[in-house]
Motif scaffolding. Structure first.
Motif, PDB file in Angstrom:
ATOM      1  N   ALA A  31     -14.352  -2.429   9.352  1.00 58.06           N
ATOM      2  CA  ALA A  31     -13.682  -2.445  10.650  1.00 58.06           C
ATOM      3  C   ALA A  31     -12.666  -3.566  10.723  1.00 58.06           C
ATOM      4  O   ALA A  31     -11.593  -3.432  11.310  1.00 58.06           O
ATOM      5  CB  ALA A  31     -14.721  -2.598  11.767  1.00 58.06           C
ATOM      6  N   GLN A  32     -13.005  -4.703  10.099  1.00 53.32           N
ATOM      7  CA  GLN A  32     -12.100  -5.844  10.146  1.00 53.32           C
ATOM      8  C   GLN A  32     -10.808  -5.570   9.393  1.00 53.32           C
ATOM      9  O   GLN A  32      -9.754  -6.066   9.766  1.00 53.32           O
ATOM     10  CB  GLN A  32     -12.797  -7.074   9.556  1.00 53.32           C
ATOM     11  CG  GLN A  32     -13.854  -7.660  10.474  1.00 53.32           C
ATOM     12  CD  GLN A  32     -14.549  -8.852   9.848  1.00 53.32           C
ATOM     13  OE1 GLN A  32     -14.571  -8.976   8.628  1.00 53.32           O
ATOM     14  NE2 GLN A  32     -15.122  -9.703  10.661  1.00 53.32           N
ATOM     15  N   THR A  33     -10.877  -4.829   8.308  1.00 57.84           N
ATOM     16  CA  THR A  33      -9.683  -4.564   7.516  1.00 57.84           C
ATOM     17  C   THR A  33      -9.009  -3.261   7.896  1.00 57.84           C
ATOM     18  O   THR A  33      -7.934  -2.964   7.400  1.00 57.84           O
ATOM     19  CB  THR A  33     -10.043  -4.528   6.024  1.00 57.84           C
ATOM     20  OG1 THR A  33     -11.041  -3.522   5.806  1.00 57.84           O
ATOM     21  CG2 THR A  33     -10.576  -5.866   5.563  1.00 57.84           C
ATOM     22  N   ALA A  34      -9.623  -2.495   8.796  1.00 60.15           N
ATOM     23  CA  ALA A  34      -9.102  -1.176   9.118  1.00 60.15           C
ATOM     24  C   ALA A  34      -8.130  -1.199  10.292  1.00 60.15           C
ATOM     25  O   ALA A  34      -7.541  -0.176  10.612  1.00 60.15           O
ATOM     26  CB  ALA A  34     -10.250  -0.213   9.420  1.00 60.15           C
ATOM     27  N   TRP A  35      -7.932  -2.379  10.956  1.00 58.87           N
ATOM     28  CA  TRP A  35      -7.051  -2.401  12.123  1.00 58.87           C
ATOM     29  C   TRP A  35      -5.629  -2.043  11.745  1.00 58.87           C
ATOM     30  O   TRP A  35      -5.097  -2.512  10.741  1.00 58.87           O
ATOM     31  CB  TRP A  35      -7.055  -3.781  12.782  1.00 58.87           C
ATOM     32  CG  TRP A  35      -6.151  -3.830  13.993  1.00 58.87           C
ATOM     33  CD1 TRP A  35      -6.469  -3.522  15.274  1.00 58.87           C
ATOM     34  CD2 TRP A  35      -4.750  -4.176  14.007  1.00 58.87           C
ATOM     35  NE1 TRP A  35      -5.369  -3.658  16.091  1.00 58.87           N
ATOM     36  CE2 TRP A  35      -4.290  -4.044  15.337  1.00 58.87           C
ATOM     37  CE3 TRP A  35      -3.839  -4.569  13.022  1.00 58.87           C
ATOM     38  CZ2 TRP A  35      -2.977  -4.307  15.719  1.00 58.87           C
ATOM     39  CZ3 TRP A  35      -2.511  -4.819  13.394  1.00 58.87           C
ATOM     40  CH2 TRP A  35      -2.098  -4.695  14.723  1.00 58.87           C
ATOM     41  N   LYS A  36      -5.040  -1.187  12.558  1.00 53.13           N
ATOM     42  CA  LYS A  36      -3.627  -0.863  12.446  1.00 53.13           C
ATOM     43  C   LYS A  36      -3.071  -0.690  13.853  1.00 53.13           C
ATOM     44  O   LYS A  36      -3.801  -0.306  14.764  1.00 53.13           O
ATOM     45  CB  LYS A  36      -3.422   0.436  11.649  1.00 53.13           C
ATOM     46  CG  LYS A  36      -3.573   0.285  10.148  1.00 53.13           C
ATOM     47  CD  LYS A  36      -3.166   1.563   9.440  1.00 53.13           C
ATOM     48  CE  LYS A  36      -3.254   1.409   7.921  1.00 53.13           C
ATOM     49  NZ  LYS A  36      -2.814   2.636   7.229  1.00 53.13           N
ATOM     50  N   PRO A  37      -1.805  -0.987  14.049  1.00 50.03           N
ATOM     51  CA  PRO A  37      -1.235  -0.812  15.389  1.00 50.03           C
ATOM     52  C   PRO A  37      -1.233   0.650  15.806  1.00 50.03           C
ATOM     53  O   PRO A  37      -1.049   1.541  14.978  1.00 50.03           O
ATOM     54  CB  PRO A  37       0.186  -1.359  15.237  1.00 50.03           C
ATOM     55  CG  PRO A  37       0.483  -1.282  13.776  1.00 50.03           C
ATOM     56  CD  PRO A  37      -0.810  -1.496  13.077  1.00 50.03           C
ATOM     57  N   LEU A  64       6.727  -3.449   7.017  1.00 49.56           N
ATOM     58  CA  LEU A  64       5.493  -3.344   7.793  1.00 49.56           C
ATOM     59  C   LEU A  64       5.468  -2.026   8.573  1.00 49.56           C
ATOM     60  O   LEU A  64       4.416  -1.378   8.679  1.00 49.56           O
ATOM     61  CB  LEU A  64       5.368  -4.521   8.763  1.00 49.56           C
ATOM     62  CG  LEU A  64       4.948  -5.867   8.168  1.00 49.56           C
ATOM     63  CD1 LEU A  64       4.968  -6.939   9.256  1.00 49.56           C
ATOM     64  CD2 LEU A  64       3.555  -5.780   7.540  1.00 49.56           C
ATOM     65  N   GLY A  65       6.618  -1.637   9.110  1.00 49.59           N
ATOM     66  CA  GLY A  65       6.698  -0.368   9.829  1.00 49.59           C
ATOM     67  C   GLY A  65       6.364   0.816   8.937  1.00 49.59           C
ATOM     68  O   GLY A  65       5.656   1.752   9.347  1.00 49.59           O
ATOM     69  N   GLU A  66       6.851   0.768   7.696  1.00 54.24           N
ATOM     70  CA  GLU A  66       6.543   1.850   6.756  1.00 54.24           C
ATOM     71  C   GLU A  66       5.059   1.863   6.401  1.00 54.24           C
ATOM     72  O   GLU A  66       4.451   2.925   6.283  1.00 54.24           O
ATOM     73  CB  GLU A  66       7.390   1.684   5.496  1.00 54.24           C
ATOM     74  CG  GLU A  66       8.888   1.873   5.734  1.00 54.24           C
ATOM     75  CD  GLU A  66       9.728   1.561   4.505  1.00 54.24           C
ATOM     76  OE1 GLU A  66       9.127   1.249   3.445  1.00 54.24           O
ATOM     77  OE2 GLU A  66      10.973   1.627   4.591  1.00 54.24           O
ATOM     78  N   LEU A  67       4.473   0.677   6.232  1.00 52.83           N
ATOM     79  CA  LEU A  67       3.048   0.589   5.872  1.00 52.83           C
ATOM     80  C   LEU A  67       2.162   1.068   7.013  1.00 52.83           C
ATOM     81  O   LEU A  67       1.185   1.798   6.792  1.00 52.83           O
ATOM     82  CB  LEU A  67       2.704  -0.851   5.503  1.00 52.83           C
ATOM     83  CG  LEU A  67       1.235  -1.143   5.172  1.00 52.83           C
ATOM     84  CD1 LEU A  67       0.833  -0.450   3.869  1.00 52.83           C
ATOM     85  CD2 LEU A  67       0.985  -2.647   5.056  1.00 52.83           C
ATOM     86  N   ALA A 278      -1.603  -7.022   5.622  1.00 54.38           N
ATOM     87  CA  ALA A 278      -0.438  -6.131   5.563  1.00 54.38           C
ATOM     88  C   ALA A 278       0.790  -6.876   5.045  1.00 54.38           C
ATOM     89  O   ALA A 278       1.550  -6.353   4.222  1.00 54.38           O
ATOM     90  CB  ALA A 278      -0.169  -5.548   6.947  1.00 54.38           C
ATOM     91  N   VAL A 279       0.991  -8.114   5.523  1.00 49.76           N
ATOM     92  CA  VAL A 279       2.131  -8.910   5.050  1.00 49.76           C
ATOM     93  C   VAL A 279       1.987  -9.192   3.551  1.00 49.76           C
ATOM     94  O   VAL A 279       2.954  -9.094   2.784  1.00 49.76           O
ATOM     95  CB  VAL A 279       2.244 -10.225   5.850  1.00 49.76           C
ATOM     96  CG1 VAL A 279       3.305 -11.139   5.228  1.00 49.76           C
ATOM     97  CG2 VAL A 279       2.589  -9.935   7.301  1.00 49.76           C
ATOM     98  N   LYS A 280       0.782  -9.521   3.133  1.00 54.09           N
ATOM     99  CA  LYS A 280       0.529  -9.779   1.711  1.00 54.09           C
ATOM    100  C   LYS A 280       0.842  -8.541   0.883  1.00 54.09           C
ATOM    101  O   LYS A 280       1.406  -8.642  -0.223  1.00 54.09           O
ATOM    102  CB  LYS A 280      -0.923 -10.194   1.517  1.00 54.09           C
ATOM    103  CG  LYS A 280      -1.274 -10.594   0.088  1.00 54.09           C
ATOM    104  CD  LYS A 280      -2.734 -11.026  -0.025  1.00 54.09           C
ATOM    105  CE  LYS A 280      -3.086 -11.415  -1.453  1.00 54.09           C
ATOM    106  NZ  LYS A 280      -4.520 -11.806  -1.564  1.00 54.09           N
TER     107      LYS A 280
END
Length: 328
Positions: A31-37, A64-67, A278-280
Motif C-alpha cells: 500500500a505504501q508503494t502503490a500510491w499514485k495520483p 512523472l506525468g507519463e509514469l 517515482a522521481v528516482k
C-alpha cells in the motif's frame, strides 16, 4: 497421543499467526508503494519561467506525468522571495497532488526583514532532492578579473564602488557576507529575476552577480560577460575551465544550489515515499538526465529522510550566516 495432537494444533496456530502477520506487513508495504495520483498534479515553482528551477521542474514533470498517467503541471508563482508560491503549497490538501520545487533560498525566508508569520519551511515536508547546481559569479566582460580574488582586488581599487546584483535570498546573503568581510563599499542591488540582472551586467549598470550557469554561458560565449568563479564544491561540468571559490582560497563563499520537492506538512509518509520512488524511477531516463545537464545541474535524488536531514543542515548553516550578515 492427545498431547502430540494438542502440540501440533498449537504449532499450526502459531504458524498461522506468523503468516498472517507477514501478510499484513506485505499488504502495508504494498500500500505504501502503490500510491499514485488520481487527478492532475501541480508542481509550484516560486520563480519566473525560464530559470534553472523552472527548467528542472518542467523536465521532471513531463516524465512523472507519463509514469503516473496523470498530467503534471508546472505553475510559476514568483514574488515575495518565494512566499507566494510556498503559501500556495502550504495551504493545499496534503494528498500528494500539490508540490513545491524550491532551492536553499527557502531556509532564508524567515530571516528576510519583511517576513512576518510562520516559517514556511516548518509547514512543509521534504520529499526528495532532484538535482544540484553551483551558482556562478559572473561579471561584465570588461572587468579585469578571472577569479573571485581578482574581482575582489579590482573592486578594492576601482574609482567607484562595485555593485552586485542579486535575485534571491542566497545571493543576497553572499552579497552581505562579501560586503562585511572584503568589500565594505560594495553596493548590493536587488532584482526580481535573473533576466534583468543579465541585461544590466551587460550594460555595466551592475558590475557582477551570482546567477545560474545556464543563464551566464551564452553571454560568456558571446563575449559580453565572463564567469569568474563557481561556488560549487567541484567544478561545474558545463564550465570545467572555471575554478571554484575553494580552489582560489575562499571556501567560505561555497554555495551549492539544490532543487528539491516539498509537500504540505501533513502529507502521509507513504505518499512522500511513493513520490520519491517515482522521481528516482524517472531519473534513470537519459532524456531527463540530458535536460537537467542542459540546465547546468547534476541529478541527485535522495529519500525523504535524507533530504530532510540535508535541509536541516542547510538551515543550521544559513541561520548562522544570516545572524552574522543580516538580510537588510
Amino acid at each position: 497421543m492427545i498431547r502430540n495432537h494438542t502440540s501440533l494444533i498449537r504449532k499450526m496456530r502459531t504458524h498461522s499467526l506468523a503468516l498472517a502477520g507477514l501478510l499484513a506487513l506485505a499488504t502495508t508495504a504494498q500500500a505504501q508503494t502503490a500510491w499514485k495520483p488520481t487527478r492532475p498534479v501541480t508542481i509550484v515553482v516560486p520563480y519566473v519561467a525560464g530559470g534553472g528551477t523552472d527548467a528542472t521542474a518542467r523536465a521532471t514533470a513531463k516524465l512523472l506525468g507519463e509514469l503516473w498517467g496523470q498530467p503534471v503541471v508546472v505553475e510559476n508563482m514568483p514574488g515575495a522571495d518565494g512566499l507566494i508560491g510556498g503559501r500556495r503549497v502550504v495551504d493545499a490538501r496534503a494528498d500528494g497532488h500539490t508540490l513545491l520545487l524550491q532551492t536553499p533560498a527557502i531556509v532564508l525566508t524567515k530571516h528576510a526583514p519583511s517576513f512576518k508569520g510562520p516559517d514556511p519551511l516548518a509547514q512543509l515536508k521534504p520529499v526528495t532532492n532532484i538535482a544540484q547546481s553551483p551558482g556562478v559569479i559572473v561579471a561584465n566582460a570588461n572587468i579585469p578579473a578571472t577569479t573571485l580574488p581578482e574581482l575582489i582586488a579590482y573592486c578594492k581599487t576601482a574609482p567607484t564602488p562595485c555593485s552586485m546584483g542579486t535575485g534571491e535570498n542566497v545571493a543576497k546573503l553572499f552579497g552581505r557576507q562579501l560586503q562585511a568581510e572584503a568589500l565594505p563599499n560594495l553596493i548590493v542591488v536587488n532584482y526580481k529575476g535573473t533576466a534583468a540582472i543579465i541585461t544590466d551586467m551587460i550594460a555595466n549598470n551592475v558590475n557582477f552577480a551570482v546567477t545560474g550557469i545556464t543563464s551566464a554561458l551564452p553571454h560568456q560565449k558571446a563575449g559580453t560577460l565572463k564567469i569568474v568563479a563557481s561556488q560549487g564544491a567541484i567544478r561545474a561540468p558545463a564550465a570545467p575551465e572555471v575554478r571554484t571559490v575553494i580552489e582560489t582560497g575562499l571556501p567560505q563563499y561555497e554555495y551549492t544550489t539544490w532543487f528539491g520537492l516539498f509537500a504540505p506538512k501533513d502529507t502521509p509518509p507513504a505518499v512522500a515515499q511513493a513520490i520519491y520512488a517515482a522521481v528516482k524511477d524517472v531519473m534513470r531516463n537519459p532524456e531527463l538526465q540530458k535536460s537537467i545537464a542542459a540546465a547546468g545541474a547534476i541529478p541527485l535524488v535522495n529519500t525523504p529522510e535524507e533530504f530532510a536531514a540535508q535541509v536541516r543542515k542547510e538551515d543550521e548553516r544559513f541561520t548562522g550566516l544570516a545572524k552574522r550578515f543580516p538580510l537588510d
